[in-house]
Design a protein around this motif. Sequence first.
Motif, PDB file in Angstrom:
ATOM      1  N   LYS B   2       0.836  -1.200   0.000  1.00 37.16           N
ATOM      2  CA  LYS B   2       0.000   0.000   0.000  1.00 37.16           C
ATOM      3  C   LYS B   2       0.871   1.249   0.000  1.00 37.16           C
ATOM      4  O   LYS B   2       1.846   1.327   0.745  1.00 37.16           O
ATOM      5  CB  LYS B   2      -0.872   0.006   1.244  1.00 37.16           C
ATOM      6  CG  LYS B   2      -1.857  -1.151   1.333  1.00 37.16           C
ATOM      7  CD  LYS B   2      -2.829  -0.941   2.496  1.00 37.16           C
ATOM      8  CE  LYS B   2      -3.825  -2.078   2.581  1.00 37.16           C
ATOM      9  NZ  LYS B   2      -5.003  -1.761   3.376  1.00 37.16           N
ATOM     10  N   PRO B   4       1.500   4.851   1.190  1.00 36.52           N
ATOM     11  CA  PRO B   4       0.980   5.548   2.372  1.00 36.52           C
ATOM     12  C   PRO B   4       0.600   7.004   2.120  1.00 36.52           C
ATOM     13  O   PRO B   4       0.974   7.600   1.107  1.00 36.52           O
ATOM     14  CB  PRO B   4       2.146   5.478   3.357  1.00 36.52           C
ATOM     15  CG  PRO B   4       3.359   5.389   2.501  1.00 36.52           C
ATOM     16  CD  PRO B   4       2.956   4.671   1.245  1.00 36.52           C
ATOM     17  N   LYS B  27      -8.937   1.627   4.876  1.00 40.45           N
ATOM     18  CA  LYS B  27      -8.030   0.796   4.062  1.00 40.45           C
ATOM     19  C   LYS B  27      -6.677   1.467   3.859  1.00 40.45           C
ATOM     20  O   LYS B  27      -5.734   0.822   3.388  1.00 40.45           O
ATOM     21  CB  LYS B  27      -8.654   0.544   2.683  1.00 40.45           C
ATOM     22  CG  LYS B  27      -9.927  -0.278   2.716  1.00 40.45           C
ATOM     23  CD  LYS B  27     -10.448  -0.458   1.290  1.00 40.45           C
ATOM     24  CE  LYS B  27     -11.839  -1.058   1.304  1.00 40.45           C
ATOM     25  NZ  LYS B  27     -12.441  -1.041  -0.035  1.00 40.45           N
ATOM     26  N   GLU B  28      -6.600   2.764   4.158  1.00 34.94           N
ATOM     27  CA  GLU B  28      -5.369   3.511   3.873  1.00 34.94           C
ATOM     28  C   GLU B  28      -4.320   3.339   4.969  1.00 34.94           C
ATOM     29  O   GLU B  28      -4.637   3.134   6.129  1.00 34.94           O
ATOM     30  CB  GLU B  28      -5.684   5.013   3.726  1.00 34.94           C
ATOM     31  CG  GLU B  28      -6.733   5.356   2.690  1.00 34.94           C
ATOM     32  CD  GLU B  28      -6.279   5.085   1.244  1.00 34.94           C
ATOM     33  OE1 GLU B  28      -5.054   5.038   1.014  1.00 34.94           O
ATOM     34  OE2 GLU B  28      -7.151   4.906   0.379  1.00 34.94           O
ATOM     35  N   THR B  29      -3.055   3.456   4.552  1.00 38.58           N
ATOM     36  CA  THR B  29      -1.933   3.414   5.487  1.00 38.58           C
ATOM     37  C   THR B  29      -1.430   4.845   5.719  1.00 38.58           C
ATOM     38  O   THR B  29      -1.253   5.594   4.761  1.00 38.58           O
ATOM     39  CB  THR B  29      -0.781   2.584   4.889  1.00 38.58           C
ATOM     40  OG1 THR B  29      -1.274   1.275   4.607  1.00 38.58           O
ATOM     41  CG2 THR B  29       0.390   2.490   5.857  1.00 38.58           C
ATOM     42  N   GLU B 226      -7.200   3.450  -1.848  1.00 40.53           N
ATOM     43  CA  GLU B 226      -6.704   2.090  -1.674  1.00 40.53           C
ATOM     44  C   GLU B 226      -7.864   1.102  -1.857  1.00 40.53           C
ATOM     45  O   GLU B 226      -8.956   1.330  -1.367  1.00 40.53           O
ATOM     46  CB  GLU B 226      -6.112   1.961  -0.257  1.00 40.53           C
ATOM     47  CG  GLU B 226      -5.548   0.618   0.080  1.00 40.53           C
ATOM     48  CD  GLU B 226      -4.430   0.211  -0.864  1.00 40.53           C
ATOM     49  OE1 GLU B 226      -3.455   0.961  -0.995  1.00 40.53           O
ATOM     50  OE2 GLU B 226      -4.547  -0.856  -1.490  1.00 40.53           O
ATOM     51  N   PRO B 232      -4.176  -2.114   7.392  1.00 39.33           N
ATOM     52  CA  PRO B 232      -2.967  -1.315   7.153  1.00 39.33           C
ATOM     53  C   PRO B 232      -2.068  -1.236   8.398  1.00 39.33           C
ATOM     54  O   PRO B 232      -2.546  -1.384   9.522  1.00 39.33           O
ATOM     55  CB  PRO B 232      -3.526   0.072   6.819  1.00 39.33           C
ATOM     56  CG  PRO B 232      -4.868   0.113   7.463  1.00 39.33           C
ATOM     57  CD  PRO B 232      -5.399  -1.294   7.482  1.00 39.33           C
ATOM     58  N   GLN B 233      -0.782  -1.044   8.155  1.00 39.24           N
ATOM     59  CA  GLN B 233       0.183  -0.902   9.254  1.00 39.24           C
ATOM     60  C   GLN B 233       0.661   0.546   9.294  1.00 39.24           C
ATOM     61  O   GLN B 233       1.545   0.937   8.537  1.00 39.24           O
ATOM     62  CB  GLN B 233       1.383  -1.830   9.023  1.00 39.24           C
ATOM     63  CG  GLN B 233       1.036  -3.303   9.040  1.00 39.24           C
ATOM     64  CD  GLN B 233       0.616  -3.786  10.418  1.00 39.24           C
ATOM     65  OE1 GLN B 233       1.270  -3.478  11.407  1.00 39.24           O
ATOM     66  NE2 GLN B 233      -0.484  -4.529  10.491  1.00 39.24           N
ATOM     67  N   HIS B 234       0.071   1.331  10.177  1.00 46.14           N
ATOM     68  CA  HIS B 234       0.451   2.737  10.275  1.00 46.14           C
ATOM     69  C   HIS B 234       1.803   2.888  10.974  1.00 46.14           C
ATOM     70  O   HIS B 234       2.221   2.018  11.728  1.00 46.14           O
ATOM     71  CB  HIS B 234      -0.608   3.518  11.049  1.00 46.14           C
ATOM     72  CG  HIS B 234      -1.994   3.289  10.561  1.00 46.14           C
ATOM     73  ND1 HIS B 234      -2.371   3.572   9.279  1.00 46.14           N
ATOM     74  CD2 HIS B 234      -3.094   2.783  11.182  1.00 46.14           C
ATOM     75  CE1 HIS B 234      -3.660   3.258   9.130  1.00 46.14           C
ATOM     76  NE2 HIS B 234      -4.110   2.764  10.264  1.00 46.14           N
TER      77      HIS B 234
END
Lengths: 273, 273
Positions: B2, B4, B27-29, B226, B232-234
Amino acid sequence: MKQPIGVIDSGVGGLTVARELMRQLPKETFIYLGDTKRCPYGPRSEEEVRAFTWQMVNYLLKKDIKMLVIACNTATAYTLEELQETLHIPVIGVIEPGARAAIKFSQNRRIGVIGTEGTIESEAYPNALVSIDQKIRVNSLACPPFVPMVEEGTLSGPQAEKIVAETLKPLKDMNHIDTLILGCTHYPIIKDLIQQEMGTHIQVISSGEETAREASLILAYHKALEVDEAQPQHEFYTTGDIEKFRLVANNWFDEPVRVLKFVELEHVPSSAY
Amino acid sequence: MKQPIGVIDSGVGGLTVARELMRQLPKETFIYLGDTKRCPYGPRSEEEVRAFTWQMVNYLLKKDIKMLVIACNTATAYTLEELQETLHIPVIGVIEPGARAAIKFSQNRRIGVIGTEGTIESEAYPNALVSIDQKIRVNSLACPPFVPMVEEGTLSGPQAEKIVAETLKPLKDMNHIDTLILGCTHYPIIKDLIQQEMGTHIQVISSGEETAREASLILAYHKALEVDEAQPQHEFYTTGDIEKFRLVANNWFDEPVRVLKFVELEHVPSSAY
């Protein structure tokens, strides 16, 4: 001279969107074209709706519009993407603004949508909502009595309350949603009735308000906001009966509207789109 | 993988914006960078704020962000236009979204704005509001006690209520506004207290919620939303003390946040911007 913003609709419903556009963007000039003669678009085929919409768009492009607002749920569902890809001006519809506003407001991710049978069957709102957040649950309900009720002018009183209560009953019985999208441009006219029936704990979203808000952002994003503070001169066009159109428009607006002329769209050759 | 979205702030306040971005765009990072070491930006010169902001931006550009959110009122006021003109990705700030939302909500065109002394003195909100609608009247009030109160964790109880009541008194006495913009990213943490003090007839607008809503539109407009539904992994970065940052972040978020590392921005040579 101010460069106008074009607003198209299958008839008079989009006037609620135009009204919000004028309120939130008071320096801008709007040209409204309502295809009242061929309204409603809901029962028509996708091909027909696309052809009619392109005829309206071509008519407005000749007036040098700087942005196009599709103030009709059916036309948005069928033509938004195509118009965005083809035209060299920003194009916005009424479905996504309502969906994004609902996502902002909803805390429990349970969102209701009411609209005409066509809009509900198209699943345009659930698709827009779930494409952003797949955990959202949508309860949709078609409300066929609302458009005739609004066009007949039954806007308050026991008769209006009864129609609204009976129509919304299935949605109210589910009793889970915290946000309700008015997925038809006629419905903001009876927003208070709907709010009263659903209860004050439900956030009722008018697509027109949200579309105007997004039009404001897109104009700012393109540095295309009007700076001239002179009172704009809006123009309204209809493909149908002028007096009938003027009557509805004057009922919905605070000031008398200038319905300039009858437009015969059928004369646009099909090769033009 | 993804791509970011970058979020920058002078410190921890922008976390309220990040929280809303994550809620409305699940869904966004997001990659958050808080310049806690050099916080607050309010009393700094325009030149310093611009330099610090560019350092943060350059750090995030290396992480291939697809959009930049300036989650800081001071940095927005000084750098938004420049960044929008220079970067090849969409850039949005926190001031205009709050202004557009206020215009949507307000019926009487009297809008209140509260913020830090720097933001209020900059007149960024009145300018944004009046540039769209010159008939809007703005009542601004600096609320210096609110940021320390929020950072100390005084979020409810008689002491908190007393501070909020005394601070907002001048605005409440005027009693004309129907809409109030929280023009500081710390204030949403005490939104309930502010709403309670001002009364339920006042629409209280959180810039973070509105900025997230507009980020959602701009991503959709650029077809950059996205689609991958994987969690997601922020990532969170700070220029200051990691543990202190983590403490605040964990207080404000429902889930523990990953504060990845300390970033020494001073090492970016000034020629880089």
